[in-house]
Design a protein around this motif. Sequence first.
Motif, PDB file in Angstrom:
ATOM      1  N   GLN A 115     -17.957  -0.288  -6.185  1.00 13.69           N
ATOM      2  CA  GLN A 115     -17.744  -1.693  -5.847  1.00 13.69           C
ATOM      3  C   GLN A 115     -16.546  -2.257  -6.590  1.00 13.69           C
ATOM      4  N   ARG A 116     -16.537  -2.011  -7.890  1.00 12.40           N
ATOM      5  CA  ARG A 116     -15.526  -2.660  -8.730  1.00 12.40           C
ATOM      6  C   ARG A 116     -14.285  -1.806  -8.897  1.00 12.40           C
ATOM      7  N   ARG A 117     -14.353  -0.607  -8.352  1.00 17.31           N
ATOM      8  CA  ARG A 117     -13.205   0.296  -8.345  1.00 17.31           C
ATOM      9  C   ARG A 117     -12.616   0.490  -9.743  1.00 17.31           C
ATOM     10  N   MET A 155       1.070   6.405 -10.676  1.00 17.53           N
ATOM     11  CA  MET A 155       0.661   5.052 -11.097  1.00 17.53           C
ATOM     12  C   MET A 155       1.758   4.032 -10.790  1.00 17.53           C
ATOM     13  N   ASN A 156       3.005   4.417 -11.032  1.00 17.82           N
ATOM     14  CA  ASN A 156       4.120   3.503 -10.736  1.00 17.82           C
ATOM     15  C   ASN A 156       4.197   3.209  -9.243  1.00 17.82           C
ATOM     16  N   HIS A 183       3.349  -0.705  -4.870  1.00 12.80           N
ATOM     17  CA  HIS A 183       2.835  -1.002  -3.534  1.00 12.80           C
ATOM     18  C   HIS A 183       1.516  -1.765  -3.552  1.00 12.80           C
ATOM     19  N   GLY A 184       1.143  -2.241  -4.698  1.00 11.76           N
ATOM     20  CA  GLY A 184      -0.080  -3.055  -4.779  1.00 11.76           C
ATOM     21  C   GLY A 184      -1.330  -2.276  -4.408  1.00 11.76           C
ATOM     22  N   LEU A 185      -1.451  -1.069  -4.937  1.00 16.37           N
ATOM     23  CA  LEU A 185      -2.587  -0.215  -4.572  1.00 16.37           C
ATOM     24  C   LEU A 185      -3.584  -0.116  -5.724  1.00 16.37           C
ATOM     25  N   ALA A 186      -4.843  -0.110  -5.360  1.00 20.18           N
ATOM     26  CA  ALA A 186      -5.899  -0.102  -6.391  1.00 20.18           C
ATOM     27  C   ALA A 186      -6.432   1.291  -6.679  1.00 20.18           C
ATOM     28  N   THR A 187      -6.506   2.120  -5.629  1.00 18.12           N
ATOM     29  CA  THR A 187      -7.068   3.459  -5.843  1.00 18.12           C
ATOM     30  C   THR A 187      -6.223   4.533  -5.160  1.00 18.12           C
ATOM     31  N   GLU A 194      -6.311   2.605  -1.511  1.00 15.18           N
ATOM     32  CA  GLU A 194      -6.896   1.319  -1.123  1.00 15.18           C
ATOM     33  C   GLU A 194      -6.046   0.229  -1.749  1.00 15.18           C
ATOM     34  N   PRO A 195      -5.763  -0.819  -0.961  1.00 19.34           N
ATOM     35  CA  PRO A 195      -4.899  -1.893  -1.497  1.00 19.34           C
ATOM     36  C   PRO A 195      -5.642  -2.752  -2.522  1.00 19.34           C
TER      37      PRO A 195
END
Length: 542
Positions: free
Chosen positions: A119-121, A453-454, A459-463, A534-535
């Motif tokens: 849920q909280r990634r 990571m960069n 690109h505003g990605l979470a996962t 995932e964004p």
Amino acid sequence: AANTTARRLDVVIVGAGFGGLCAVHKFREMGLDIQAFEAGGDVGGVWYWNRYPGARVDLPSIDYCFSFSPEIEQEWTWSEEFAAQPELLAYMNFVADRLDLRKHYKFNTRVSRAIWDEQRRLWQVFTENGEVYEATYCIMATGPLSVPRDPDIPGLSHFKGTLLRAARWPHEPVDFTGKRVGVIGTGSTGIQIVQEVGPEAGELFVFQRTPSFSMPMRNQKLEPDYVAEVKRHYPGLRAAALNSAVGGLRPQSTRAFFSVTPAQRRALLEDAWKQGGLTILGTFSDLLTNPEANEHVAEFLREKIGEIVEDKATAEKLKPRGYPVFARRPCLDSSYYETYNLPHVHLLDCVEDPIEEITEKGVRLRSGEVELDMLILATGYDGLTGALTAFDVVGRNGLSVRDKWRDGAHSYLGLLIAGFPNLFMTTGPNGPAALANIVRISENDVNWIASAMNFMEKHGLATIEVTQEAEGRWMDIVYDLAQRSLLTKAKTWYVGANVAGKAQGLSLFTGGFPKYAEYCAAAARANYQDCTFEPLEKQAVA
Ligand code: NA7
């Protein structure tokens, strides 16, 4: 529900060996909020734990060190071609002090669980000390050889004498004078112990199951002029190492064994033997792929054993047969075979005369009991996968690494595991660990992770998560190469054969370091299309 007591971080790093130190340095430079953990009392990894007498690296020291800091390259001076454990540990301490890395660590802190919160990634990381941390990324720099294993011999706990484990060696010196000492295990570790403890002990009994091939290390003190020259040329030397199959400064050849005459082969082998180190492996191009060529070299090495060891029966027992040379990690020694010429050193063949149990007094063989004051275990590791299957690392859908790897260690580039978002490994299984310089692999891996990571940041990605398909494609590459390699033809930790019940198969990329690094670079250049992302905006509120 959110655990309000957990500290929220960008990155958790597990391990303070080469991979961990490199990761802490890199991610701190990127301005990330990091916390690192180490089960040992200080930095060093393998070189923190393995304080046994004679512990030494089998790659040139000038090669077995970080390249990311030109300052450290200039400031640190190696004293020997192949450094001993105290110097290696001093080097790692020097790096930690110089870059102020220690403050990011909690030592004596073993991570007991790492769980992906879907849920909280984020990764929830629990320590054995009862603390909880939450981090976007979890870096497992847990090493390919960090879980030592005791032999499967009944009665180990019954022994009343001093039991010593090579990889958990006490910090105080151990006195062997006048003692009856036993050593179980004749891999790289056992060989280093035997040649060191043999001359000192009152009596030494070596319990050998499989003999290893060992070649002369011919270690030497490094002359100041030579060190100065190395320091002037470090950039070029590093570039050469990155272009070599072993990721290191070792001779390589394109000469196939049978392309030269028997007399020339003999001369080349004799010359390589005199030069020492792993020169023999680099003298011909096909020793890991051509069984006949390999057998010629194996026979050459058996002859050498016969020339050194005076007692004919002992020499015969020491000669490895039935598996290709180099299929087990070749050992380098300075006086291993000579040690058997000492009258108080005894080789016991545990195939002919198996160990039945450990007793209060020593080791009981089928033929009778060998009484001992001290017993040293050099019985190896749950290699490559052991660290991540020893505790709960749980990804999507409650799947643990332990369950995922039950039938074999599946991963992508040894860096990512499908089903485990935002979890990265350094020197993981299915990379070239064990076959190439671990420091070069660690740096390659940390740089790759940093780039990923960069990319995500940009690109505003979470996962990030590798797809099952891409992981499968990488495993096909690893398997195809393995099938052509003689490395599968011996029972070793490379193939999981040393751990009962472990999935069998070569979990190593045998294509050489440059190809591995190129696959990693290509994956990055292709914008990580083997992965799904995932964004950030989808991020659930904690
Ligand atoms: P290794 O190379 O895995 O060697 C372990 C040794 O212990 C090997 O000779 C084993 O014999 C022996 N062993 C294990 N269990 C037993 C039992 N039950 N009875 C007798 N002998 C046993 O580990 P090392 O620590 O020496 O080296 C690991 C790596 O460190 C090395 O490859 C380098 O990369 C540096 P077996 O072969 O199973 O018959």
